[in-house]
Design an enzyme around this catalytic site. Sequence first.
Site, PDB file in Angstrom:
ATOM      1  N   GLY A   1       0.842  -1.200   0.000  1.00 24.79           N
ATOM      2  CA  GLY A   1       0.000   0.000   0.000  1.00 24.79           C
ATOM      3  C   GLY A   1       0.867   1.237   0.000  1.00 24.79           C
ATOM      4  O   GLY A   1       1.959   1.246  -0.574  1.00 24.79           O
TER       5      GLY A   1
ATOM      6  N   SER B   1      -5.204  -8.259  -3.857  1.00 23.26           N
ATOM      7  CA  SER B   1      -5.375  -8.034  -5.294  1.00 23.26           C
ATOM      8  C   SER B   1      -4.057  -7.684  -5.969  1.00 23.26           C
ATOM      9  O   SER B   1      -3.168  -7.079  -5.355  1.00 23.26           O
ATOM     10  CB  SER B   1      -6.398  -6.911  -5.523  1.00 23.26           C
ATOM     11  OG  SER B   1      -6.087  -5.825  -4.679  1.00 23.26           O
TER      12      SER B   1
ATOM     13  N   ARG C   1       1.462  -4.690  12.373  1.00 27.11           N
ATOM     14  CA  ARG C   1       0.832  -4.886  13.679  1.00 27.11           C
ATOM     15  C   ARG C   1       1.273  -6.244  14.209  1.00 27.11           C
ATOM     16  O   ARG C   1       1.416  -7.200  13.434  1.00 27.11           O
ATOM     17  CB  ARG C   1      -0.702  -4.876  13.564  1.00 27.11           C
ATOM     18  CG  ARG C   1      -1.322  -3.514  13.349  1.00 27.11           C
ATOM     19  CD  ARG C   1      -1.272  -2.657  14.611  1.00 27.11           C
ATOM     20  NE  ARG C   1      -1.912  -1.362  14.458  1.00 27.11           N
ATOM     21  CZ  ARG C   1      -1.287  -0.221  14.150  1.00 27.11           C
ATOM     22  NH1 ARG C   1       0.017  -0.224  13.949  1.00 27.11           N
ATOM     23  NH2 ARG C   1      -1.950   0.906  14.050  1.00 27.11           N
TER      24      ARG C   1
ATOM     25  N   GLU D   1       1.528  -5.454  23.069  1.00 27.98           N
ATOM     26  CA  GLU D   1       2.385  -4.311  23.432  1.00 27.98           C
ATOM     27  C   GLU D   1       1.912  -3.652  24.719  1.00 27.98           C
ATOM     28  O   GLU D   1       0.707  -3.529  24.918  1.00 27.98           O
ATOM     29  CB  GLU D   1       2.375  -3.292  22.287  1.00 27.98           C
ATOM     30  CG  GLU D   1       2.996  -3.862  21.019  1.00 27.98           C
ATOM     31  CD  GLU D   1       2.893  -2.930  19.825  1.00 27.98           C
ATOM     32  OE1 GLU D   1       2.413  -1.776  19.990  1.00 27.98           O
ATOM     33  OE2 GLU D   1       3.274  -3.342  18.723  1.00 27.98           O
TER      34      GLU D   1
ATOM     35  N   HIS E   1       7.736  -0.156  18.851  1.00 33.86           N
ATOM     36  CA  HIS E   1       6.709   0.444  17.993  1.00 33.86           C
ATOM     37  C   HIS E   1       7.046   1.913  17.685  1.00 33.86           C
ATOM     38  O   HIS E   1       6.313   2.826  18.051  1.00 33.86           O
ATOM     39  CB  HIS E   1       5.325   0.344  18.659  1.00 33.86           C
ATOM     40  CG  HIS E   1       4.191   0.490  17.673  1.00 33.86           C
ATOM     41  ND1 HIS E   1       3.007  -0.199  17.779  1.00 33.86           N
ATOM     42  CD2 HIS E   1       4.064   1.250  16.566  1.00 33.86           C
ATOM     43  CE1 HIS E   1       2.205   0.131  16.786  1.00 33.86           C
ATOM     44  NE2 HIS E   1       2.826   1.024  16.034  1.00 33.86           N
TER      45      HIS E   1
HETATM   46  P1  NAP Z   1      -2.618   0.983   3.009  1.00 29.60           P
HETATM   47  O1  NAP Z   1      -2.142   2.034   2.076  1.00 29.60           O
HETATM   48  O2  NAP Z   1      -4.078   0.822   3.226  1.00 29.60           O
HETATM   49  O3  NAP Z   1      -1.995  -0.398   2.503  1.00 29.60           O
HETATM   50  C1  NAP Z   1      -2.363  -1.615   3.056  1.00 29.60           C
HETATM   51  C2  NAP Z   1      -1.946  -2.739   2.120  1.00 29.60           C
HETATM   52  O4  NAP Z   1      -2.247  -3.970   2.768  1.00 29.60           O
HETATM   53  C3  NAP Z   1      -2.646  -2.736   0.780  1.00 29.60           C
HETATM   54  O5  NAP Z   1      -1.706  -2.950  -0.224  1.00 29.60           O
HETATM   55  C4  NAP Z   1      -3.611  -3.918   0.858  1.00 29.60           C
HETATM   56  O6  NAP Z   1      -3.724  -4.532  -0.416  1.00 29.60           O
HETATM   57  C5  NAP Z   1      -2.914  -4.834   1.860  1.00 29.60           C
HETATM   58  N1  NAP Z   1      -3.881  -5.657   2.596  1.00 29.60           N
HETATM   59  C6  NAP Z   1      -4.999  -5.245   3.237  1.00 29.60           C
HETATM   60  N2  NAP Z   1      -5.646  -6.301   3.770  1.00 29.60           N
HETATM   61  C7  NAP Z   1      -4.916  -7.395   3.448  1.00 29.60           C
HETATM   62  C8  NAP Z   1      -5.089  -8.788   3.684  1.00 29.60           C
HETATM   63  N3  NAP Z   1      -6.136  -9.256   4.370  1.00 29.60           N
HETATM   64  N4  NAP Z   1      -4.156  -9.642   3.213  1.00 29.60           N
HETATM   65  C9  NAP Z   1      -3.092  -9.167   2.512  1.00 29.60           C
HETATM   66  N5  NAP Z   1      -2.884  -7.861   2.238  1.00 29.60           N
HETATM   67  C10 NAP Z   1      -3.787  -6.987   2.702  1.00 29.60           C
HETATM   68  O7  NAP Z   1      -1.990   1.180   4.440  1.00 29.60           O
HETATM   69  P2  NAP Z   1      -0.645   1.944   4.869  1.00 29.60           P
HETATM   70  O8  NAP Z   1      -0.920   3.381   5.050  1.00 29.60           O
HETATM   71  O9  NAP Z   1       0.447   1.514   3.968  1.00 29.60           O
HETATM   72  O10 NAP Z   1      -0.437   1.310   6.341  1.00 29.60           O
HETATM   73  C11 NAP Z   1      -0.357  -0.076   6.515  1.00 29.60           C
HETATM   74  C12 NAP Z   1      -0.368  -0.456   7.974  1.00 29.60           C
HETATM   75  O11 NAP Z   1       0.912  -0.212   8.550  1.00 29.60           O
HETATM   76  C13 NAP Z   1      -1.309   0.303   8.899  1.00 29.60           C
HETATM   77  O12 NAP Z   1      -2.630  -0.162   8.794  1.00 29.60           O
HETATM   78  C14 NAP Z   1      -0.693   0.080  10.259  1.00 29.60           C
HETATM   79  O13 NAP Z   1      -1.245  -1.084  10.861  1.00 29.60           O
HETATM   80  C15 NAP Z   1       0.784  -0.149   9.953  1.00 29.60           C
HETATM   81  N6  NAP Z   1       1.614   0.952  10.463  1.00 29.60           N
HETATM   82  C16 NAP Z   1       2.550   0.713  11.430  1.00 29.60           C
HETATM   83  C17 NAP Z   1       3.343   1.745  11.895  1.00 29.60           C
HETATM   84  C18 NAP Z   1       4.393   1.526  12.924  1.00 29.60           C
HETATM   85  O14 NAP Z   1       4.690   2.437  13.668  1.00 29.60           O
HETATM   86  N7  NAP Z   1       4.989   0.353  12.999  1.00 29.60           N
HETATM   87  C19 NAP Z   1       3.171   3.026  11.406  1.00 29.60           C
HETATM   88  C20 NAP Z   1       2.228   3.242  10.420  1.00 29.60           C
HETATM   89  C21 NAP Z   1       1.459   2.186   9.949  1.00 29.60           C
HETATM   90  P3  NAP Z   1      -5.050  -5.317  -0.861  1.00 29.60           P
HETATM   91  O15 NAP Z   1      -6.209  -4.399  -0.571  1.00 29.60           O
HETATM   92  O16 NAP Z   1      -4.839  -5.594  -2.328  1.00 29.60           O
HETATM   93  O17 NAP Z   1      -5.092  -6.564  -0.057  1.00 29.60           O
HETATM   94  C1  8YV Z   2       1.553   5.176  15.764  1.00 27.19           C
HETATM   95  C2  8YV Z   2       1.011   3.422  13.957  1.00 27.19           C
HETATM   96  O1  8YV Z   2       2.705   5.092  16.556  1.00 27.19           O
HETATM   97  O2  8YV Z   2       0.136   4.895  12.337  1.00 27.19           O
HETATM   98  C3  8YV Z   2       0.075   3.770  12.861  1.00 27.19           C
HETATM   99  O3  8YV Z   2      -0.732   2.905  12.489  1.00 27.19           O
HETATM  100  O4  8YV Z   2       1.095   2.313  14.359  1.00 27.19           O
HETATM  101  C4  8YV Z   2       1.929   4.451  14.511  1.00 27.19           C
HETATM  102  O5  8YV Z   2       2.206   5.454  13.598  1.00 27.19           O
HETATM  103  C5  8YV Z   2       0.378   4.761  16.532  1.00 27.19           C
HETATM  104  O6  8YV Z   2      -0.819   4.884  15.863  1.00 27.19           O
HETATM  105  C6  8YV Z   2       0.271   5.568  17.807  1.00 27.19           C
HETATM  106  O7  8YV Z   2      -0.256   4.764  18.735  1.00 27.19           O
END
Ligand code: NAP
Ligand code: 8YV
Length: 312
Positions: free
Chosen positions: A153, A176, A231, A260, A278
Amino acid sequence: MKPEILMMGPMMPHVEAALDEAYTVHRLFKADDRDALIAEIGPRIRGIATDGGLGASADLMGKLSALEIVSCYGVGVDAIDLGHAKSQGVTVTNTPDVLNDDVANMAVALVLATSRTLVANDTWVRQGRWQSEGAPPLARSIRGAKVGILGLGRIGKDIAEKLGVFGCEIAYHGRSKQDISYEYFDDLAAMAKAVDYLIAICPGGPSTNGIVNAEVLEALGKDGTFINVARGSVHDETALVAALHNGTLGAAGLDVFAKEPGVPEALLKMDNVVLQPHQGSGTVETRRAMGDLVVENMRRHFTGEPVKTPVT
Ligand code: NAP
Ligand code: 8YV
């Protein structure tokens, strides 16, 4: 009269200040008796300011009959009951895009840290082993390595682009196939078998719960590395610890965990694992931009403008 809002946890000082200025803010995390606070102010609450970890449950939203908006500090909204919000006509906003760069950088940092055994080598120096034993074992280059991205994504594409510069070959899995040149796998285990690094950056929630399971980790294999910046719910943590312990998985770089801030004790003792609390989006610049979006979405909502970043 200012609208009344509920703040679920502490937020950045500039966010708290801006919200205090515009609203009457009730801080749930400061209440001695949260149930009593909700019973008293619940019917007057029109907004919730929350984050990706604290979210907003159906139980809580159900007690806030005047609720109009949940403004989330974070892009992942798996801790917010979106179905319930929709059924109550509550707008949900998040903070997409502004964090792509730093979260992708964290994924790249974990790939480099695991491939170059950065933390183990740091310990090697600190413990005086360089002097007593000489150089540590050689690490691995990532040039030419094959990287599978689970969730191509907004952030996943950024990771792919950055790792392309390092000479990695990119593949991806999602529900997809996209109009993009990277190799697509419709089966996660098949992709894991084909790559050296598997990076999870998909949303949490029921559709991805535990999808990086024992079978996927075994397919990734003893020379494979698992990176999770998505996650903790996406991986089966018991299977992950077992695979690392048994050596059926080579290494892991983990920014997120199932419970966490809890981290399995066994991981703390493994030198083939790099752990982060995180911190994917955890830079001053990105967190400021996320905070600004929380405030801006709330402002737009209460002044009758369309919110900037609705969760669709
Ligand atoms: P995004 O643009 O919505 O991208 C999500 C991707 O995941 C899409 O390519 C989607 O493709 C795929 N996906 C969704 N459901 C799926 C499934 N069941 N099986 C396989 N693939 C699936 O989201 P983003 O902005 O990149 O963020 C992604 C995630 O990163 C967030 O939701 C959050 O949980 C995590 N995150 C973590 C941190 C951190 O601090 N570690 C920070 C920011 C975000 P399809 O629809 O084709 O399946
Ligand atoms: C944040 C995240 O640290 O954007 C997300 O999905 O996991 C992180 O950017 C979190 O949302 C704050 O709790």
